[in-house]
Design an enzyme around this catalytic site. Sequence first.
Site, mmCIF file in Angstrom:
data_model
loop_
_atom_site.group_PDB
_atom_site.id
_atom_site.type_symbol
_atom_site.label_atom_id
_atom_site.label_comp_id
_atom_site.label_asym_id
_atom_site.label_seq_id
_atom_site.Cartn_x
_atom_site.Cartn_y
_atom_site.Cartn_z
ATOM 1 N N ASN A 92 0.832 -1.204 0.000
ATOM 2 C CA ASN A 92 0.000 0.000 0.000
ATOM 3 C C ASN A 92 0.865 1.252 0.000
ATOM 4 O O ASN A 92 1.919 1.293 0.620
ATOM 5 C CB ASN A 92 -0.925 0.015 1.221
ATOM 6 C CG ASN A 92 -1.910 -1.138 1.177
ATOM 7 O OD1 ASN A 92 -2.071 -1.776 0.144
ATOM 8 N ND2 ASN A 92 -2.553 -1.410 2.301
ATOM 9 N N ASP A 94 -0.533 4.176 0.949
ATOM 10 C CA ASP A 94 -1.065 5.088 1.979
ATOM 11 C C ASP A 94 -0.179 5.004 3.217
ATOM 12 O O ASP A 94 0.743 4.183 3.286
ATOM 13 C CB ASP A 94 -2.536 4.751 2.299
ATOM 14 C CG ASP A 94 -2.709 3.373 2.944
ATOM 15 O OD1 ASP A 94 -2.020 3.088 3.949
ATOM 16 O OD2 ASP A 94 -3.529 2.572 2.436
ATOM 17 N N HIS A 109 6.015 -0.637 -2.665
ATOM 18 C CA HIS A 109 5.511 0.024 -3.881
ATOM 19 C C HIS A 109 5.548 1.550 -3.777
ATOM 20 O O HIS A 109 4.868 2.235 -4.543
ATOM 21 C CB HIS A 109 4.079 -0.443 -4.180
ATOM 22 C CG HIS A 109 4.010 -1.861 -4.693
ATOM 23 N ND1 HIS A 109 2.846 -2.583 -4.763
ATOM 24 C CD2 HIS A 109 4.978 -2.677 -5.167
ATOM 25 C CE1 HIS A 109 3.105 -3.805 -5.255
ATOM 26 N NE2 HIS A 109 4.384 -3.875 -5.494
HETATM 27 P P1 OAD Z 1 -6.222 -5.871 -4.881
HETATM 28 O O1 OAD Z 1 -7.278 -4.851 -5.123
HETATM 29 O O2 OAD Z 1 -5.704 -6.630 -6.058
HETATM 30 O O3 OAD Z 1 -6.759 -6.950 -3.853
HETATM 31 C C1 OAD Z 1 -7.349 -6.569 -2.623
HETATM 32 C C2 OAD Z 1 -7.726 -7.828 -1.863
HETATM 33 O O4 OAD Z 1 -8.280 -7.440 -0.633
HETATM 34 C C3 OAD Z 1 -8.789 -8.700 -2.578
HETATM 35 O O5 OAD Z 1 -8.366 -10.064 -2.546
HETATM 36 C C4 OAD Z 1 -10.042 -8.490 -1.729
HETATM 37 O O6 OAD Z 1 -10.837 -9.660 -1.639
HETATM 38 C C5 OAD Z 1 -9.451 -8.180 -0.379
HETATM 39 N N1 OAD Z 1 -10.302 -7.346 0.475
HETATM 40 C C6 OAD Z 1 -11.178 -6.365 0.103
HETATM 41 N N2 OAD Z 1 -11.768 -5.825 1.173
HETATM 42 C C7 OAD Z 1 -11.256 -6.457 2.265
HETATM 43 C C8 OAD Z 1 -11.468 -6.353 3.667
HETATM 44 N N3 OAD Z 1 -12.321 -5.463 4.184
HETATM 45 N N4 OAD Z 1 -10.776 -7.179 4.473
HETATM 46 C C9 OAD Z 1 -9.898 -8.079 3.978
HETATM 47 N N5 OAD Z 1 -9.657 -8.239 2.667
HETATM 48 C C10 OAD Z 1 -10.321 -7.437 1.815
HETATM 49 O O7 OAD Z 1 -5.034 -5.146 -4.104
HETATM 50 P P2 OAD Z 1 -3.532 -5.597 -3.874
HETATM 51 O O8 OAD Z 1 -3.425 -7.076 -3.803
HETATM 52 O O9 OAD Z 1 -2.988 -4.800 -2.762
HETATM 53 O O10 OAD Z 1 0.518 -1.904 -7.160
HETATM 54 O O11 OAD Z 1 -2.869 -5.107 -5.216
HETATM 55 C C11 OAD Z 1 -1.513 -5.298 -5.418
HETATM 56 C C12 OAD Z 1 -0.907 -4.184 -6.230
HETATM 57 O O12 OAD Z 1 -1.631 -4.028 -7.441
HETATM 58 C C13 OAD Z 1 -1.009 -2.825 -5.600
HETATM 59 O O13 OAD Z 1 -0.003 -2.570 -4.650
HETATM 60 C C14 OAD Z 1 -0.867 -1.918 -6.780
HETATM 61 C C15 OAD Z 1 -1.684 -2.643 -7.792
HETATM 62 O O14 OAD Z 1 -1.236 -2.549 -9.072
HETATM 63 C C16 OAD Z 1 1.112 -0.731 -7.451
HETATM 64 O O15 OAD Z 1 0.560 0.353 -7.361
HETATM 65 C C17 OAD Z 1 2.521 -0.870 -7.893
#
Ligand code: OAD
Length: 232
Positions: A92, A94, A109
Amino acid sequence: MAAIQNIVILTGAGISAESGIDTFRGAGGLWENHRVEDVATPEAFARDPDLVLRFYDMRRAAIQTREPNAAHAALARLDREWRGNLLIVTQNVDDLHERGGARRVLHMHGEHLNAWCTACDARSRWTGPLIDRPPCPVCGTPALRPDIVWFGEMPYRMEEIYDALRAADLFVSIGTSGAVYPAAGFVRNARDLGAATLELNLERSQGSGWFDESRLGPATELVPAWVGELLG
Ligand code: OAD
């Protein structure tokens, strides 16, 4: 299992979702309004810097209006009370882990609240907009860009992360879809070297099968409960 000493925690957008920050791949997620390749690549920045700067200015402003939630607070408690090694590797950008009180945090990131000068390479804390091309506080050149790792760029501090994974007894993944490498591969690095692996996520992630255990639910419930268990 032998006593746990060394913990690595990977967090993703899901841990900040209940603070009101959109995830990347969920319904209503960021990429629905802007295609990834329009905002999050070096090529996009070269082609249309105004679009990219405006987009990140908006995100930088928005996160400053959000507050850490119970999951961030629970990890901060773990950070304070855990006597062994602990590293919170976050994808993240943030600052909610820090505002929640966690200290052992690594932003692989990048960070919204940093600007990176492409002229002198300095990183400066930055809370305002970049669209008007302000001068770098260090060298004065108007060459600042968001300090965000874009697609095609190398995530930060990978050696430190792999060292921590090699030493880990426990690897925990929280709120990440497992769609983006290298972070999505950390679970395999850790388990190949003998760490126990746990996933805390709203739904099964793409790499769910690699974890010893998956607990499904909202982070604000799962994370405080798990931290409570671990600290006894
Ligand atoms: P994603 O949006 O791909 O995935 C978020 C995950 O959090 C999903 O599996 C959801 O099911 C889960 N989720 C949503 N709400 C939730 C909650 N309240 N409690 C628990 N889990 C929850 O985000 P990331 O995996 O962080 O990269 O994405 C990875 C990277 O892709 C980011 O860092 C960004 C993006 O491209 C860069 O900016 C370089």
